[in-house]
Write an enzyme that holds these catalytic residues in place. Structure first.
Site, PDB file in Angstrom:
ATOM      1  N   LYS B  74       3.469   9.177   4.905  1.00 22.16           N
ATOM      2  CA  LYS B  74       4.333   8.000   4.977  1.00 22.16           C
ATOM      3  C   LYS B  74       5.506   8.232   4.019  1.00 22.16           C
ATOM      4  O   LYS B  74       5.336   8.874   2.970  1.00 22.16           O
ATOM      5  CB  LYS B  74       3.526   6.773   4.563  1.00 22.16           C
ATOM      6  CG  LYS B  74       4.214   5.426   4.751  1.00 22.16           C
ATOM      7  CD  LYS B  74       3.218   4.302   4.401  1.00 22.16           C
ATOM      8  CE  LYS B  74       3.811   2.914   4.601  1.00 22.16           C
ATOM      9  NZ  LYS B  74       2.803   1.849   4.336  1.00 22.16           N
ATOM     10  N   SER B 149       2.461  -1.663   8.016  1.00 21.35           N
ATOM     11  CA  SER B 149       3.743  -1.028   7.786  1.00 21.35           C
ATOM     12  C   SER B 149       3.739   0.480   8.011  1.00 21.35           C
ATOM     13  O   SER B 149       4.801   1.091   8.150  1.00 21.35           O
ATOM     14  CB  SER B 149       4.196  -1.303   6.354  1.00 21.35           C
ATOM     15  OG  SER B 149       3.344  -0.661   5.425  1.00 21.35           O
ATOM     16  N   SER B 173      -1.897  -2.331   6.084  1.00 18.87           N
ATOM     17  CA  SER B 173      -0.868  -1.418   6.592  1.00 18.87           C
ATOM     18  C   SER B 173      -1.366  -0.059   7.069  1.00 18.87           C
ATOM     19  O   SER B 173      -0.588   0.714   7.628  1.00 18.87           O
ATOM     20  CB  SER B 173       0.213  -1.204   5.538  1.00 18.87           C
ATOM     21  OG  SER B 173       1.042  -2.334   5.463  1.00 18.87           O
TER      22      SER B 173
END
Lengths: 100, 478
Positions: B74, B149, B173
């Site tokens: 990420k 997310s 997330s």
């Protein structure tokens, strides 16, 4: 519901520039979230401790010794300064009003 | 599509080179990423690193359990010298100055980090639509969101770019996008994985974890990244308990709790049915199904939307337009701060900073932040009580399957409600994992498993059993 004055005060505390035309939307959105979280007040938390760390850790100390920084990391941090003079970080004056 | 374990084995046994595997991943990204926008950037020297693994293997060295396997991080985890934007304009030109602990541990295990995945700005969002670099699309239906997310990390695994990716989970997330893209996503126990070099969103909730197709891959990934770290004071010493390599798939006698509060009105009836079908799979195999109650859980989301923005408002104070990142000069210092932050942060980030600043301001601290921390204790007590009766708790990961892009974008509260089942694990610091358990209208449904602190092995046992009994995880987007 937060008033425009409340919002502008919070925005100043948060060091955020909020445009006047954005105020109604923020007031509505932040207001609806505050309305939702108000349900927490229904819960009786008398005498309940606050949770800090699930495993109960507190006051984690390391040995107090000076470790020199990696010169490569240092060079990269300096390179990332938005404004600099040589290797020095350039910062705007903290006290700008010098009229007195 | 091969798993990380299979790819590592092929490379170790000389059936394929790491260079070949990494080249293939990069080619898939080049061909398919434009449609998904899951990858924001490919790292430099990835092929050199792959060739280095091949050379070391040829020399008879042990290259690690993930030797030669391509993985994606990420875009909020630092890799020295590589761009790291957190999906934000404020860091659009920021190159990481040091390596995160997860970067070091993955490289020590032989993984080849090949790129950074799209995300909601500073991990704030449930759909990956809050990225400054445009939304990520769901590989199952590109008109739908992938969740968030960590939507980019989920999409790269679901679409088969890489077998393994990493995300961060503050309120769901990792698990929610795993659910919406039909893969496995694990949020470990708070304190099990170091957060050093992970950009902080809400420090008391953030935890890094893997996305994978199989529970075995997720378990292997955890064994690599977990463990005490002197650079993160919240990691728990002695927490690096071993993850069994061969996961025990027997669930006979496993006590499976089904909380009544997790099947509330407002959830998609077909999602509910999928989850109940999954519970029946456990029961048929000899697990004991127990009805339980987590009485504080209806308040979890409210507590989350106090604790999280408070910590956000504090953590994001470091972005000042002075030391690094986007800078917009004003005529005074205050104006420089306000402009840099006002122009550099997107709307959702600003909303949460305002909310948190308000909740922490004079006169409101006790009513909001302190109250919410007490509710966290009540939530933790709920789980402590439940885990006296059961070994694992099951329920839905998300109340619905993936929704259309734009559908919830203008209504923050509606977006927040999609995290209703996931925030409790973060607040109570327990581990939880989402695994695929079916489809509704061709879109994946996730089953959430929750265990007591540091009992990830129970999640793996239950999850590996479920994957051995079903084949949802073998289905891939068309």
């Amino acid at each position: 519901m937060l008033t425009d004055t409340d919002l502008l005060h919070i925005a100043k505390l948060a060091r955020l520039r909020v445009e006047p035309e954005e105020l109604p939307r923020y007031s509505e959105q932040v207001g609806s979230i505050l309305e939702y979280v108000a349900k927490l007040q229904e819960l009786d938390t008398e005498g309940v401790p606050e949770l800090a760390h699930g495993a109960g850790l507190s006051n984690v100390f390391r040995v107090d010794e000076v470790i020199s920084s990696d010169p490569d990391v240092k060079a990269r941090i300096i390179a990332a300064f938005p404004h600099k003079e040589g290797d020095l970080l350039e910062v705007p004056a903290v006290f700008s009003d010098r009229t007195e | 599509m091969k798993t990380a374990i299979e790819i590592a084995r092929d490379i170790r046994e000389g059936k394929r080179s790491s260079e070949d595997v990494v080249k293939e991943s990069l080619a898939i990204i080049e061909a398919q990423n434009p449609a998904l926008n899951a990858v924001l950037g490919v790292f430099s020297n990835t092929l050199d690193r792959a060739r280095d693994i091949d050379r070391r293997l040829a020399a008879g060295e042990d290259v690690g359990v993930l030797g030669g396997v391509p993985v994606v991080l990420k875009d909020n985890m630092l890799v020295k010298g590589e761009r790291c934007s957190a999906g934000s304009r404020i860091l659009e030109n920021y190159d990481a100055t040091y390596d995160s602990t997860i970067t070091k541990r993955l490289r020590d295990a032989g993984a080849v980090l090949i790129g950074r995945a799209n995300m909601d700005e500073f991990a704030m969002g449930s759909s990956t639509e809050n990225s400054h670099y445009g939304p990520t699309k769901n590989p199952w239906d590109i008109s739908c969101v992938p969740g968030g997310s960590s939507g980019g990390s989920a999409a790269v695994v679901a679409a088969g770019f890489v077998p393994l990716a990493f995300g961060s989970d503050t309120g769901g997330s990792i698990r929610q996008p795993a659910s919406l893209t039909g893969i496995v996503g694990l949020k470990p126990t708070y304190g099990r994985v170091s957060r050093y070099g992970l950009m902080a969103m809400a420090s008391s909730l953030d935890q890094i974890g893997p996305f994978a197709r199989t529970v075995e891959d997720a378990a292997l990934a955890l064994s690599v990244i977990q463990g005490d770290d002197p650079l993160d004071g919240t990691t728990v010493a002695g927490a690096d308990v071993s993850v069994p390599e061969l996961i025990d798939r027997d669930v006979t006698g496993l006590r499976v709790g089904v909380p009544k509060e997790y099947f509330v009105e407002g959830m998609d009836e077909r999602v509910r049915q999928n989850v109940m079908d999954a519970v029946a799979v456990f029961e048929k195999a000899g697990a004991e199904i127990v009805d339980i109650s987590l009485p504080t859980s209806p308040y979890a989301l409210a507590a989350y939307y106090v604790v999280m923005p408070c910590e956000v408002s504090s953590n994001l104070g470091r972005f000042d337009g002075i030391r690094y990142g986007y800078s917009s000069s004003g005529s005074t210092l205050l104006e420089t701060y306000e402009r840099s932050r006002g122009e550099g942060f997107g709307k959702e980030v600003q909303r949460r900073i305002l909310l948190g600043t308000f909740a922490l301001s004079k006169g409101y601290y006790d009513a909001y932040y302190k109250k919410a921390l007490k509710v966290r204790t009540l939530l933790k007590r709920d789980f402590d009580e439940a885990f006296k009766q059961v070994d694992v708790i099951v329920g839905p990961t998300s109340p619905s399957v993936a929704w259309k892009l734009g559908e919830k974008f203008a209504d923050p509260l509606a977006m927040y409600l999609s995290d209703i089942y996931t925030v409790s694990a973060n607040l109570a610091t327990v581990p939880a994992m989402s695994i695929p358990c079916g489809f509704v209208d061709g879109l994946p449904v996730g089953l959430q498993l929750t265990a007591k602190p540091f009992a990830e092995s129970t999640l793996f046992r239950a999850g590996a059993f479920y994957q051995s009994a079903t084949d949802w995880h073998n289905q891939t987007p068309g």
